[in-house]
Scaffold this active site. Structure first.
Site, mmCIF file in Angstrom:
data_model
loop_
_atom_site.group_PDB
_atom_site.id
_atom_site.type_symbol
_atom_site.label_atom_id
_atom_site.label_comp_id
_atom_site.label_asym_id
_atom_site.label_seq_id
_atom_site.Cartn_x
_atom_site.Cartn_y
_atom_site.Cartn_z
ATOM 1 N N HIS C 270 46.058 37.068 0.943
ATOM 2 C CA HIS C 270 45.031 36.660 1.896
ATOM 3 C C HIS C 270 45.063 37.595 3.097
ATOM 4 O O HIS C 270 46.118 37.814 3.678
ATOM 5 C CB HIS C 270 45.280 35.216 2.337
ATOM 6 C CG HIS C 270 44.081 34.579 2.947
ATOM 7 N ND1 HIS C 270 43.591 34.976 4.152
ATOM 8 C CD2 HIS C 270 43.279 33.588 2.512
ATOM 9 C CE1 HIS C 270 42.514 34.243 4.436
ATOM 10 N NE2 HIS C 270 42.305 33.390 3.459
ATOM 11 N N ARG C 334 38.329 38.902 0.014
ATOM 12 C CA ARG C 334 39.742 38.885 0.412
ATOM 13 C C ARG C 334 40.520 40.096 -0.082
ATOM 14 O O ARG C 334 41.258 40.724 0.670
ATOM 15 C CB ARG C 334 40.415 37.617 -0.133
ATOM 16 C CG ARG C 334 39.939 36.364 0.549
ATOM 17 C CD ARG C 334 40.566 35.132 -0.063
ATOM 18 N NE ARG C 334 40.089 33.947 0.649
ATOM 19 C CZ ARG C 334 40.471 32.704 0.367
ATOM 20 N NH1 ARG C 334 41.318 32.476 -0.622
ATOM 21 N NH2 ARG C 334 40.012 31.691 1.051
#
Lengths: 238, 255, 641
Positions: C270, C334
């Site tokens: 992330h 992401r």
């Protein structure tokens, strides 16, 4: 009465009982203050049709209390009903407090080594001991002004004289004043707390709850403390 | 910074337990409180001593696993913060810290700072749910929920079940925890059918577990990492008293 | 070991009818007979709790296990953003097909179409179920459910409950579970860690072995089916956004007993997490993806620029995402964002005391919209950032760096969520799932609940119906043998009596995996990791120190067991990453990039699932492939220019 015992069994129920009996006792305290303020009433009271010089207002008020409800009720009848209600309220209030105290002890059998910090008011912490002081005070107060056993030269019915006689002794006044401060703290927390215990909470009036508690705690304390001070300073005298 | 810690050490549920003093050196002010304990534990392991057991999991303030008393404060001195998010910059060199587990009859100590909070689960079991089996639900938008109601319910539903409220309460009461769940569900339209049974059962479960009573000190609110309001306690009391008034003599269904 | 063949049991027919058709033909268990079956559910997160509660409601006897002190603490609770559902409440063109399409594309064409379509279908029921349970979803002023657009999606399909959607959904499932515990249909075993699965002579899962984490007692539990809902394995990296307790042990033990582990190299890093601040760092904290809607990512153009960020003038800043991706800018997916951030930090342009982050700057947004608007949107996130770093992000730009967050790989399962071992199921993040090589935001919660509420309750009956009347017993040789092996392993860990703690091994392992099998991988690095990991593993087994005995609450022992499994998993991840000689989604092989530096898939050679079979410690695992077919969404090259 089984609904009562079912309610009383729970901690929330006990607190509700304390709140309701607290309201009764608070009502009494307010009336008591209003009655006592007659100490400051100048002059003498004459009943309609009475020809004599009259009596001091506060004594007349005492007389009224003893005879209110006559002839429907016998003399002292209403007074005793009132006293019984108060007595039941006091007993329930204390009994519930006692049981809740035991419950709270049991809930934390081992104390913290480092005492938990207090983040909120001290008023709430003095509730229990404040209550004990108030109880001792009430007992003395009854012996002083109702039974008269600890009042120097007690004269039944002459409330004015008895008050002045008692408060002329500084240590009695001091005890009285301290007890009133304890009562003030007790009322402050109790008056706020009862809204919580009975679930009277609404965003619209929540901020009033604290104001209400503050206001009445101060009114009662100032009013009650004024009596011994008035005697000690000679404002009220024989 | 260097710190002196007094930590509660208890080998197991039956052990008497005692405070033990440790010195921790060169703690970074950027470390979290739990990371400071990690450092201590690595030192203890190095010395062949058992590390201090403490509960923790997400370390971001949401799982509710962590929590202990630091100098008389549940979760330490910062408001609205769990110990995992409490950082050492709030302490200063030379501080002496007393670290103790939650103390409550209903939360027996299992080891060191780890307590058993199963009582909270049992309170939920008593009624902290809406009975809707999987598949029974109607279309989600069939039941509108006014935004203020949903927001209020969310305020209550944020509870992470850490137990700080019980730990700080002078009476060891679980009222804030219980009332948060009662209020979350009782506020919502979906919770109405079971509203009063829920209040009765959960309040009585709370007593059964051996928690104390609420004397409205508001200590719980002051230490709650999610800053849940004691207004919910009043709401729970109201629902409970209403339920009692309506049901009269009947005792609630035992669940 | 015999080679297993994979039957994914995808039903025939057009994709929109597959699940309905399939449900119509699944065998049923008579309501009166359901109570004669016991199902073991391991894990109590979204998937586990929802499955356990649903089973109990149907009438099955359930035993549910979690290592936390309460099922309410499972790590699903930490999910912030939201949950997707194709409700199309906003009339903005969403549909089941579009959610399906976005998920397959987002997964970079490495997921199973039929599964993803089903996921999109049942997403509708999930929202209904959760709203009825009392999940306090955000509402509009009319009282209807609010939605937002999330993770760059072009429709508003994300339902949320402030920044605590995972918490509220989990509490909903937890409450349903607690209700069934009260009714006696579920027996809950908190603080119980599954240490092995028991497989009988016919290759069927018949039970599990657990350790009571308070007393240390090793217990046997027999069940007609075993359901693993034990989450992902990001903690193999040591520093991740996962909870400290999250681990791979249950899935790994099943793998060692023959369950295939699919696509282990698919991990999601992330991009927006708070950078590590020191070597005591124990975990990383995620800052919601939504921050990239208003924050601008930049680094100084000069390495070692000592000026305060607000003193660095525009010409000396490099807004590298905006520069490289003019159309998506800071909102690239992401994997793309994470990769680019790592790239600039590797070039020595990182900021902060450790030079391990990039700025996420809100100064422009604050100037444009006012501080108040930013406070309303991100107030809680800014407060959390300040709590952790001690810096005020309204004044000083945030520093962020990518962190391991989610793992798309997991136990291989068929369309019924059964692993290749009969009677053993895997749900949620624990299975190799529906996300292919990359998961979209707000899809993890959706998948966990879909599996638990709306898939497994149907499919498990099909299996159980064939086993009516089978008596359960833990007094079998299979149980005795497995228990003895578990006991032996615990004793072995305790008796090493070396000098290094489990945590120190875990940290070192994490560094290796992060370095060589993290955001970007290459063959040389993976080969190096495949030498480093076994060497460290051997040191672990000869130099581990656990203080304290096995018959007590022993957090060191718990950790050591998990780290031991992470070692073996780490090796498999590297094997898989090396074997998958292409880039896809979160798996970027540096050798395979487009001229622009994007992931270059090789559909001709790698359009399949790699399911690995365990052959023993240190032995090369066997790869079994499940080909993937794309009938409805044609594979294309993703582009975010």
């Amino acid at each position: 009465m089984s609904w009562f015992s079912a309610l009383y069994r729970s901690a929330v129920g006990k607190k509700a009982v304390m709140a309701v009996t607290g309201i009764i006792l608070f009502g009494f305290i307010v009336l008591h203050l209003i009655g006592n303020l007659k100490l400051y009433e100048p002059g003498l009271y004459k009943a309609p049709g009475e020809t004599g010089p009259g009596v001091r207002y506060i004594n007349a008020y005492g007389l009224f209390l003893r005879h209110v409800g006559e002839p429907a009720l016998p003399a002292y009848g209403a007074l005793w009903i009132f006293r019984i209600v108060l007595l039941v309220a006091v007993i329930l209030h204390i009994w519930a407090a006692w049981q809740l105290t035991l419950m709270s002890r049991a809930a934390r059998p081992r104390a913290y080594a480092s005492r938990p910090k207090i983040h909120t008011t001290y008023a709430s912490r003095t509730l229990r001991w404040g209550g004990v002081i108030i109880l001792l005070f009430v007992i003395y107060h009854l012996l002083d002004f109702t039974a008269g056993t600890v009042n120097p030269g007690f004269v039944e019915g002459d409330v004015y004289r008895n008050v002045v006689a008692s408060f002329s002794r500084w240590y009695v006044s001091l005890f009285y004043i301290l007890a009133q401060m304890a009562l003030g703290l007790h009322l402050y927390h109790g008056l706020w707390s009862l809204f919580q215990s009975l679930g009277w909470n609404h965003p619209r009036f929540n901020h009033w709850r604290s104001g209400f508690a503050h206001a009445f705690a101060w009114i009662i304390t100032i009013g009650n403390v004024s009596f011994p001070l008035a005697v000690l300073t000679g404002l009220v005298h024989k | 910074m260097n710190l002196t810690l007094h930590v509660w050490r208890q080998k197991g549920p039956a052990d008497e337990g005692r405070m033990v003093q440790y010195e921790v050196k060169d703690v970074s002010e950027h470390a979290s409180f739990l990371e400071m304990l990690d450092v201590l534990n690595q030192q203890l392991i190095g010395r062949g001593e058992e590390p201090v057991a403490f509960e923790h999991d997400c370390r971001e303030g949401i799982c509710g696993s962590c929590g202990f008393m630091i100098n008389g404060d549940a979760h330490g001195p910062m408001p609205g913060t769990t110990v995992c998010q409490l950082h050492m910059r709030h302490f200063k060199d030379g501080d002496v810290l007393h670290i103790e587990p939650w103390r409550s009859r209903a939360f027996p100590v299992l080891k060191d700072l780890v307590v058993d909070r199963g009582a909270f689960d049992r309170i939920i079991q008593a009624g902290g749910f809406i009975s809707v089996a999987t598949g029974e639900a109607p279309e989600a938008n069939l039941i509108p929920v006014p935004k203020p109601v949903a927001d209020r319910a969310m305020d209550a539903a944020q509870c992470i079940g850490c137990g700080a409220c019980v730990a700080q309460c002078p009476n060891g009461a679980a009222s804030l925890f219980t009332s948060a769940k009662v209020s979350h569900l009782n506020l919502l339209p979906q919770g109405q059918p079971e509203r009063f049974d829920r209040a009765l059962s959960m309040v009585e479960a709370m007593d059964r577990e051996g928690f104390g009573y609420c004397s409205n000190h508001a200590e719980c609110e002051a230490v709650c990492p999610k800053e849940i309001s004691i207004d919910f306690i009043a709401r729970m009391n109201r629902d409970y008293l209403k339920a009692k008034a309506q049901r009269g003599m009947k005792t609630p269904l035992q669940t | 070991m015999a080679t297993t063949t994979l039957d994914s049991r995808i039903p025939p027919g057009p994709i929109e009818h597959k699940w309905d058709e399939h449900k119509g033909h699944l065998k049923l268990v008579n309501p009166n007979n359901k109570r004669k079956f016991t199902i073991l559910v391991v894990g109590s997160g979204l998937a586990g709790a929802s499955a356990a509660a649903s089973f109990a409601e149907l009438g099955y006897e359930v035993r549910c296990f979690c290592f936390q002190d309460s099922p309410r603490r499972a790590h699903s609770i930490a999910a912030q953003g939201g949950i997707n559902a194709a409700k199309n409440y906003h009339n903005d063109g969403d549909s089941v097909f579009r959610l399906f399409y976005d998920t397959v594309k987002g997964g970079d064409f490495r997921s199973r179409e039929a599964n993803v379509y089903r996921l999109a279908q049942v997403s509708l029921n999930i929202i209904d179920q959760c709203a009825a349970q009392g999940v306090p979803f955000a509402r509009e002023y009319g009282g209807l459910l609010d939605n937002r657009s999330f993770g760059g999606a072009q429709v508003s399909r994300t339902f949320y409950a402030r920044g605590q959607t995972g918490q509220q959904l989990l509490l909903g499932a937890y409450q349903a579970l607690e209700k069934e515990i009260a009714s006696g249909k579920v027996r809950m075993f908190p603080r119980a860690e599954m240490l092995d699965v028991v497989i009988d002579g016919r290759g069927r899962a018949v039970g599990i072995i657990t350790r009571d984490m308070v007393t240390g007692k090793i217990d046997r539990h027999a069940g007609h089916a075993v359901v693993l809902a034990t989450g992902g394995y990001s903690n193999v990296y040591y520093l991740s956004t996962n909870a400290k307790g999250s681990n791979v042990t249950a899935a790994w033990r099943a793998h060692r007993r023959g369950a295939l582990f699919a696509n282990p190299c698919y991990t999601q890093i992330h991009p927006t997490c708070i950078p590590a601040s020191g070597d005591y760092q124990s975990k990383l904290t995620l800052m919601s993806e939504s921050l990239r809607n208003d924050g601008r990512v930049w680094v100084p153009k000069q390495p070692d620029d000592k000026r305060r960020p607000d003193q660095i003038p525009e010409p000396d800043r490099d807004y590298f995402l905006e520069r490289r991706y003019p159309s998506f800018g800071n909102l690239v997916p992401r994997d793309v964002a994470a990769r680019n951030i790592k790239h600039v930090v590797d070039e020595g342009l990182g900021v902060g005391p450790q030079k391990n982050g990039v700025y996420l700057d809100f100064a422009d947004a604050i100037q444009r919209l006012g501080r108040k608007a930013i406070e309303e949107r991100y107030g809680n996130l800014f407060a959390m950032y300040e709590k952790i770093t001690g810096e005020d992000p309204y004044v000083v730009p945030m520093r962020i760096y990518p962190a391991p967050h989610y793992t798309m790989g997991g136990l291989w399962v068929d369309y019924n969520l059964m692993t290749n071992l009969t009677g053993l199921y895997a749900l949620g993040e624990a299975n190799f799932s529906d996300h292919g090589a990359n998961r979209l935001g707000a899809s993890a919660l959706m998948q966990g609940l879909a599996d638990g509420y709306f898939v497994i309750p149907y499919t498990i009956g099909d299996y159980l119906s064939g086993h009516l009347g089978e008596k359960l017993s833990t007094e079998t040789d299979d149980f005795r043998r497995t228990e003895a092996e578990v006991q032996e392993r615990v004793n072995r860990l305790i008796s090493i009596k070396g000098t290094r703690s489990a945590d120190s091994f875990h940290r070192e392992l994490g560094r290796i995996v992060w370095e060589y099998c993290g955001i970007a991988r290459n063959a040389a690095g993976l080969q190096k990791a495949l030498q480093l990991i076994p060497a460290l593993r051997e040191e672990f087994w000869s130099n581990l120190r656990i203080v304290g005995g096995p018959d007590q609450l022993n957090q060191e022992l718990e950790l050591a067991g998990r780290v031991a499994d992470f070692f073996e998993l780490a090796e498999l991840m590297c094997v898989d990453a090396l074997d998958r000689d292409e880039s896809c989604g979160g798996h970027l092989r540096e050798e395979h990039q487009t001229p622009d530096g994007e992931a270059q898939r090789d559909d001709e050679h790698f359009q399949f699932v790699s399911a690995w079979q365990w052959n023993g410690v240190g032995k090369t695992p066997t790869r079994i492939t499940e080909p993937l077919e794309f009938e409805y969404v044609k594979p294309t090259q993703r582009s975010y220019k």
